[in-house]
Enzyme design. Sequence first.
Site, PDB file in Angstrom:
ATOM      1  N   TYR A 179       0.741  -1.177  -0.015  1.00 17.13           N
ATOM      2  CA  TYR A 179      -0.039   0.101  -0.013  1.00 17.13           C
ATOM      3  C   TYR A 179       0.795   1.056   0.071  1.00 17.13           C
ATOM      4  O   TYR A 179       1.544   1.392   0.948  1.00 17.13           O
ATOM      5  CB  TYR A 179      -1.095  -0.148   1.208  1.00 17.13           C
ATOM      6  CG  TYR A 179      -1.744   1.293   1.438  1.00 17.13           C
ATOM      7  CD1 TYR A 179      -2.537   1.702   0.680  1.00 17.13           C
ATOM      8  CD2 TYR A 179      -1.667   1.945   2.516  1.00 17.13           C
ATOM      9  CE1 TYR A 179      -3.313   2.845   0.888  1.00 17.13           C
ATOM     10  CE2 TYR A 179      -2.382   2.819   3.200  1.00 17.13           C
ATOM     11  CZ  TYR A 179      -2.901   3.500   2.083  1.00 17.13           C
ATOM     12  OH  TYR A 179      -3.973   4.743   2.521  1.00 17.13           O
TER      13      TYR A 179
ATOM     14  N   ASP B 159      -2.496  -5.524   9.159  1.00 20.59           N
ATOM     15  CA  ASP B 159      -3.661  -4.655   8.621  1.00 20.59           C
ATOM     16  C   ASP B 159      -4.542  -5.669   8.031  1.00 20.59           C
ATOM     17  O   ASP B 159      -4.565  -6.275   6.902  1.00 20.59           O
ATOM     18  CB  ASP B 159      -2.855  -3.693   7.634  1.00 20.59           C
ATOM     19  CG  ASP B 159      -3.774  -2.552   7.055  1.00 20.59           C
ATOM     20  OD1 ASP B 159      -5.130  -2.926   7.036  1.00 20.59           O
ATOM     21  OD2 ASP B 159      -3.382  -1.684   6.603  1.00 20.59           O
TER      22      ASP B 159
ATOM     23  N   ILE C 252      -7.906  -4.604   7.142  1.00 20.48           N
ATOM     24  CA  ILE C 252      -9.000  -3.688   6.839  1.00 20.48           C
ATOM     25  C   ILE C 252      -9.819  -4.316   5.895  1.00 20.48           C
ATOM     26  O   ILE C 252     -11.000  -3.847   5.886  1.00 20.48           O
ATOM     27  CB  ILE C 252      -8.607  -2.211   6.532  1.00 20.48           C
ATOM     28  CG1 ILE C 252      -7.814  -2.307   5.446  1.00 20.48           C
ATOM     29  CG2 ILE C 252      -7.708  -1.777   7.994  1.00 20.48           C
ATOM     30  CD1 ILE C 252      -7.380  -0.810   4.867  1.00 20.48           C
TER      31      ILE C 252
ATOM     32  N   LYS D  96     -13.699  -0.090   4.705  1.00 20.35           N
ATOM     33  CA  LYS D  96     -13.625  -0.681   3.358  1.00 20.35           C
ATOM     34  C   LYS D  96     -14.731  -1.802   3.605  1.00 20.35           C
ATOM     35  O   LYS D  96     -15.560  -1.924   2.547  1.00 20.35           O
ATOM     36  CB  LYS D  96     -12.407  -1.472   3.286  1.00 20.35           C
ATOM     37  CG  LYS D  96     -10.808  -0.879   3.316  1.00 20.35           C
ATOM     38  CD  LYS D  96     -11.140   0.291   2.191  1.00 20.35           C
ATOM     39  CE  LYS D  96      -9.868   1.245   2.131  1.00 20.35           C
ATOM     40  NZ  LYS D  96     -10.018   2.327   1.261  1.00 20.35           N
TER      41      LYS D  96
END
Length: 491
Positions: A153, A238, A240, A276
């Site tokens: 990312y 992470d 998400i 998200k």
Amino acid sequence: MEFASEKKQELLSKIARSDRHGEHSLYFDGWKAYDKNPFHPTQNPDGVIQMGLAENQLCFDLIEEWIKNNPTASICTSEGVGKFKDVANFQDYHGLLEFRQAVAKFMGMVRRGKAAFDPDRIVMSGGATGASETLMFCLADPGDAFLVPSPYYPAFNRDIRWRTGVQIIPVECHSSNNFHVTLAQMESAYTKAIEANINVKGVILTNPSNPLGITLSRETLTSLLSFTSRNNLHMVCDEIYSASVFNSPAFTSISEVMQETECNPDLVHIIYSLSKDMGLPGLRVGIIYSYNDQVVNCARKMSSFGLVSSQSQHLLASMLSDEVFIEKFLEQSSRRLAKRHSRFVKGLEQDRIHCLEGNAGLFLWMDLRHLMKESTFDAEMKLWRVILEDVKLNVSPGSSFHCPEPGFFRVCFANMDDHTVEVALKRIREFVSKGNENGDDKKLLQKKHRQNLNLRLSFTSRKCDEGLMSPHQRMSPHSPVPHSPLVRART
């Protein structure tokens, strides 16, 4: 009295003067092109289609229906205004208890009940951006480093590095292995960092992966968790996109794996968000879940700088506690993502364009190596400019994600309606057909795209980021940083 510009600069902090935020990036050209000429089906049908925004707009109807059916959940309705005073008054930075309980319950549902979460370990933050940075402040000092599998990312450069001074060491993954990270790659990167006298504090994994759209296997997670625990390193996951999985294999959380693996729980931490999975980025709900008491206590104190609005907490506590609705929402979201993903993949395959086989997220990892004149990042940029300026699609080049191989692009597919999808696929089809008619797709890349000669071509040092900007939104022309997605929410 006038001062030299250098003298003026010295009056500012090192952070204000630094370039570590990542704002000066080729990635901005795509956003600027979209800002200047946004696609609209009737008002501007020849405009740029935004395919660089990882946003889930496929289930707004379900949330809107729930809000209409539950007016007491909002303090802005006649039915719910009785709670206005309680919610509007000062709230402790621990957050509303009912909100933390609801988030913990939701996280457990997403993981199919295979892991339980303690509401007292839920720490709020202003989106996943704030959660990531806060966690870095708790775990590392300036100059310390984290190993991150690449491609990764782009905004990690901002979230993790900019204000904390923490370093990112890419662990390069390649197409020969479908970009899956291996224990051998991680160990090699760690050894090289130690030899370079870099203090490595941990590993950061994004699962499911942005930009790859794949989930990490239980075997991979187990081996990497054993690696971090063995070397006394932090494991930051992470997660998400954990509820944005639409095909097998199912999502496996680090919270499940740690129950089966010999490890130090004090070294395990999860980043989560509702941006998200619930499609609510504007509510700025970020979560830190740590198994380390000291981290929880420190992060909670730091959360004062980025709390979630108590009004949002109040609304979401009610919504997330509605098990019937949440089960329906998660099922429908998965089904709609699968349908949209399949439509894009099949449409691209008709044009002889292939993608990494994905099962999660809001994007595709598209392979356009066969359209490049040569296998270089310069050729990738030229192809990207043709797609942006001629085809008028803002897709994200792989170099933005620190991909070690040129020719890959991330394509977001959940931030648009069905009509826009068809327009985008039609433009791609015409682009490829035009190349075929010319006898060589690569001839298209020799066109006019040599402006912006001041752009940096050092891909290893390029800092990129993404912003959260809905297709109908515009940044004010009076903004001190016009058209900059970096000052917007994480996506």
